[in-house]
Design an enzyme around this catalytic site. Structure first.
Site, mmCIF file in Angstrom:
data_model
loop_
_atom_site.group_PDB
_atom_site.id
_atom_site.type_symbol
_atom_site.label_atom_id
_atom_site.label_comp_id
_atom_site.label_asym_id
_atom_site.label_seq_id
_atom_site.Cartn_x
_atom_site.Cartn_y
_atom_site.Cartn_z
ATOM 1 N N HIS A 291 44.130 43.515 43.395
ATOM 2 C CA HIS A 291 43.316 43.165 42.226
ATOM 3 C C HIS A 291 43.465 44.136 41.062
ATOM 4 C CE1 HIS A 291 40.532 46.169 43.856
ATOM 5 N NE2 HIS A 291 39.924 46.160 42.695
ATOM 6 N N LYS A 295 45.952 48.100 36.609
ATOM 7 C CA LYS A 295 45.493 49.439 36.232
ATOM 8 C C LYS A 295 46.658 50.395 36.016
ATOM 9 C CE LYS A 295 40.909 50.725 37.432
ATOM 10 N NZ LYS A 295 40.015 51.095 38.500
ATOM 11 N N HIS A 320 43.056 45.569 31.828
ATOM 12 C CA HIS A 320 43.779 45.764 33.097
ATOM 13 C C HIS A 320 43.806 44.520 33.985
ATOM 14 C CE1 HIS A 320 39.999 47.055 35.184
ATOM 15 N NE2 HIS A 320 40.616 46.570 36.241
ATOM 16 N N HIS A 344 38.201 39.763 38.822
ATOM 17 C CA HIS A 344 37.246 40.606 39.556
ATOM 18 C C HIS A 344 36.219 41.313 38.681
ATOM 19 C CE1 HIS A 344 40.498 43.552 38.708
ATOM 20 N NE2 HIS A 344 39.541 44.467 38.754
ATOM 21 N N HIS A 345 36.448 41.374 37.371
ATOM 22 C CA HIS A 345 35.427 41.976 36.495
ATOM 23 C C HIS A 345 34.636 40.927 35.727
ATOM 24 C CE1 HIS A 345 36.319 46.174 37.189
ATOM 25 N NE2 HIS A 345 37.617 45.935 37.030
#
Ligand SMILES: [Fe+2]
Ligand SMILES: [Fe+2]
Length: 435
Positions: A291, A295, A320, A344-345
């Site tokens: 995930h 980054k 990211h 995921h964010h």
């Protein structure tokens, strides 16, 4: 973007030009593709040495002849060391960097080489691939790192990779003429003269740079794998690749040590509570392990900044997951997981990033990942603090549910972690699916 793929094409062209046997071309192929596998492991260290953006520094170090003391290396230092600091602080850091440059460079290269070759071995590649990655920063004249190997002591794959990657960096920054000039100037010092000769004759006939700008280069690079030695990925190999990539991702910063694995563990615990099928769990685990692959695009100057982020730095952080999507969607087999991994964010109320998706757009897997990600970020031990106690983490998760985080997922995770029944959510009201 695209650096390893272009370097692979360049290196394979040079390898063929010098008549490398086909069996060796297969190892060269993987050495070229995996050359930077250890790259994330020295990012944090390099950032602390320079006190500035290490991604820019890494790119520019290839176009700077830092082995010659003079204007070029001084200019490099001035533009990459403590760039955001006040003048006196920068001068102090410059002296410090200069005093320890030799040792630091060797250490940095060593960390990267060892890590890179370890990852190649973990993925099941041959000793020659691992050795090629280990020696890719050695220089023909013996003044490279980490072993100070000279001439033919340096594995042939490493010599080709070093030339190919430098050609690509120059090509991207300054164009083909400068790239060939740089190779010529460093011939016999950085590079094997025979390889430079091969690259020059390919460039003269126009064959060296042909098609490098094409969008479909990734497909073409797949076709370069020598047929006799073609490797087939089984389900298990794909899982291994995810685990290895998770290590690459987590090595980027001491703040994220074991984060990808932690998210995978938490996500699977939630999934088990809902009786997710083994196939769905497998995909969810891969999405969790990968995930944060985006980054790798964020400089450690931002990832490890102790204070509040400036608006432009925050924008880089917010991007990211976009890079997670961009990286995964190009990889056959990861199409099914890329959207969930990149969400995921996102939050149920639309307050997340990078797309501001909300309840309607977020799949069950994406909701699980969001909860698992927050859980691991809060619970994991960090260099600057101990891990938060579970009760505190649970309270913080509950505070955000159901507004931002999925309440059944939060309760399932808490139940799994405490070996208890989830009070109000033993059965989720909605039957979720991965579709
Ligand atoms: Fe993230
Ligand atoms: Fe994360």
């Amino acid at each position: 973007m695209g650096h390893s793929v272009r370097s692979c094409v360049l290196g394979m062209r040079i390898g063929r030009q010098i008549g490398l046997p086909v069996e060796e071309q297969a190892d060269l192929y993987y050495t070229l593709l995996l050359k930077d596998a250890g790259c994330s492991s020295n990012a944090s260290r390099l950032f602390h040495i320079l006190n500035a953006d290490e991604i820019r520094a890494k790119r520019d170090v290839k176009t700077t002849d830092w082995t010659r003391v003079g204007w070029e290396s001084l200019h490099y230092a001035l533009t990459h060391v403590a760039t955001g600091a006040p003048f006196l602080e920068r001068v102090r850091r410059l002296f410090q960097v200069a005093a320890t440059q030799q040792r630091d460079s060797c250490d940095l290269v060593k960390i990267r080489c060892e890590r890179g070759s370890y990852i190649a071995k973990q993925l099941g590649f041959s000793e020659s691939v691992a050795a090629g990655i280990h020696s890719l920063d050695e220089h023909w004249n013996g003044r490279g790192y980490p072993g100070g190997l000279r001439k033919t002591e340096i594995p042939i794959f490493a010599r080709i990779v070093n030339l190919a990657q430098t050609l690509d960096v120059f090509l991207t920054a300054r164009g083909p003429t400068d790239a060939i000039d740089a190779a010529r100037r460093r011939s016999g010092r950085w590079f094997d003269p025979d390889l430079v000769h091969a690259a020059v004759s390919l460039a003269d006939s126009g064959a060296l740079w042909e098609g490098l700008e094409k969008q479909e280069l990734l497909n073409e690079v797949a076709a370069l794998e020598p047929e006799q030695r073609r490797l087939t990925a089984t389900e298990d190999t794909i899982d291994n690749i995810c685990v290895a990539l998770a290590e690459v991702i987590d090595a980027k910063s001491p703040f994220t040590y074991r984060h990808s694995n932690g998210v995978a563990e938490a996500a699977l615990e939630i999934a088990r509570w809902f009786g997710m099928s083994p196939r769905e769990m497998k995909l969810l685990r891969r999405a969790a392990l990968l995930h944060d692959v985006g980054k790798l695009s964020v400089s450690n100057a931002i990832l490890e900044k102790p204070g509040k982020l400036a608006a432009d730095e925050w924008k880089v952080v917010r991007d990211h997951p976009y890079y997670t999507l961009e990286i995964l969607k190009r990889t056959p087999g990861f199409e099914t997981i890329c959207e969930d991994a990149a969400a995921h964010h996102e939050r149920l109320d639309g307050s997340g990033y990078w797309r501001g998706w909300d309840t309607d757009q977020l799949s069950f897997a994406a909701r699980i990942l969001a909860v698992a990600d927050v859980f691991d970020a809060l619970h994991a031990k960090r260099p600057y603090r101990d891990s938060l106690p579970l009760e505190k983490v649970f309270a913080m998760l509950r505070e955000d549910a159901p507004r931002a985080l999925d309440l059944p997922c939060v309760e399932a995770l808490i139940a799994a972690k405490t070996n208890s029944e989830p009070a109000a959510f033993a059965q989720p009201e909605v039957v979720y699916s991965m579709e």
